[in-house]
Motif scaffolding. Sequence first.
Motif, short mmCIF file in Angstrom:
data_model
loop_
_atom_site.label_atom_id
_atom_site.label_comp_id
_atom_site.label_asym_id
_atom_site.label_seq_id
_atom_site.Cartn_x
_atom_site.Cartn_y
_atom_site.Cartn_z
N THR A 81 0.84 -1.21 0.00
CA THR A 81 0.00 0.00 0.00
C THR A 81 0.87 1.25 0.00
O THR A 81 0.59 2.21 -0.73
N ARG B 274 2.39 1.72 -3.51
CA ARG B 274 1.40 2.14 -4.51
C ARG B 274 0.97 3.58 -4.30
O ARG B 274 0.65 4.29 -5.27
N ALA B 275 0.99 4.02 -3.03
CA ALA B 275 0.60 5.40 -2.72
C ALA B 275 1.75 6.38 -2.97
O ALA B 275 1.56 7.59 -2.85
N ALA C 31 4.29 6.69 -1.11
CA ALA C 31 4.76 7.23 0.18
C ALA C 31 6.15 6.78 0.52
O ALA C 31 6.79 7.34 1.40
#
Length: 216
Positions: free
Chosen positions: A209, A212-213, A215
Motif C-alpha cells: 500500500t 502504490r501510494a 509514500a
Amino acid sequence: MKQPLGVILAGGLATRMGGGDKALLEVGGESLLRRIVARLEPQVEAIALNANGDPARFDALGLPVVADSIAGFAGPLAGVLAGLDWAAEQGAESIVTVAGDTPFFPCDLVPRLLLAAEGAAHPLALAATPRSGAEVLKSGGGKRVNRHPTFGLWPVALRDDLRAALQDGLRKVIVWTDGHGAGEALFPAEPFDPFFNVNTPEDLAHAETLVRAGAA
C-alpha cells in the motif's frame, strides 16, 4: 574515517511469515532485498548479505554472502559479528547494518549514524525514532525513543569483544551496545516509521500500500 561497508541482516527464521526468506518477498514487483540494496548502495563502500543456508539462492544479486559463525540462530548480534569478520578481511574500519525485511529505511542512515558516533571511543551508534505519548505512558514514563538495534554502525575493532560476549550467551543487542556507550541517531517517525519491517502477511500488504501510494 573510511566509508563503512554495508551488511544486510537476513539470517532470521521468518517464523511469522511461515519460514523461508522474507527478503525475497516482493513489494511493488521488486523484492525487499533489491529495494534494500538500492537504498543502501549509495551510502556505503560495498555490501555483503548475512544469511544462513545455501548461498546460491542469492546468486542473482551478485553480493558476497556471509553466514553466522555462532551456531543456533543466535540473533542479530551473530549477523553483526559475521559482517564485522567480513569487513576485517576487506581492511575496513566499520560496518553499517540494515535489516533484510525493512525496505523503507532512511536514505541518510549512514551519515547520521556516523554523526551520532562522533567523539566516542568507538564508531558505534544505533538508529532510533521518537516514541508516541501512549508508548511512553505504557512503559511507565521510561525511555522516550525506540531504538532499532538491527540498524547500527559497528566498529571492526570490537569484533573480538562481541565474539566473546556471544560465546558467553549474550543475545540482547542493547545490552552490548549500552555497555560500550553507543550513540543514537534520531530519525522522524512521520508520515510513517521508516524502520517499519515486514514480519507478517499483513505487514507485506501494508508495504504494498505504501509503495502504490508513492509514500515510500
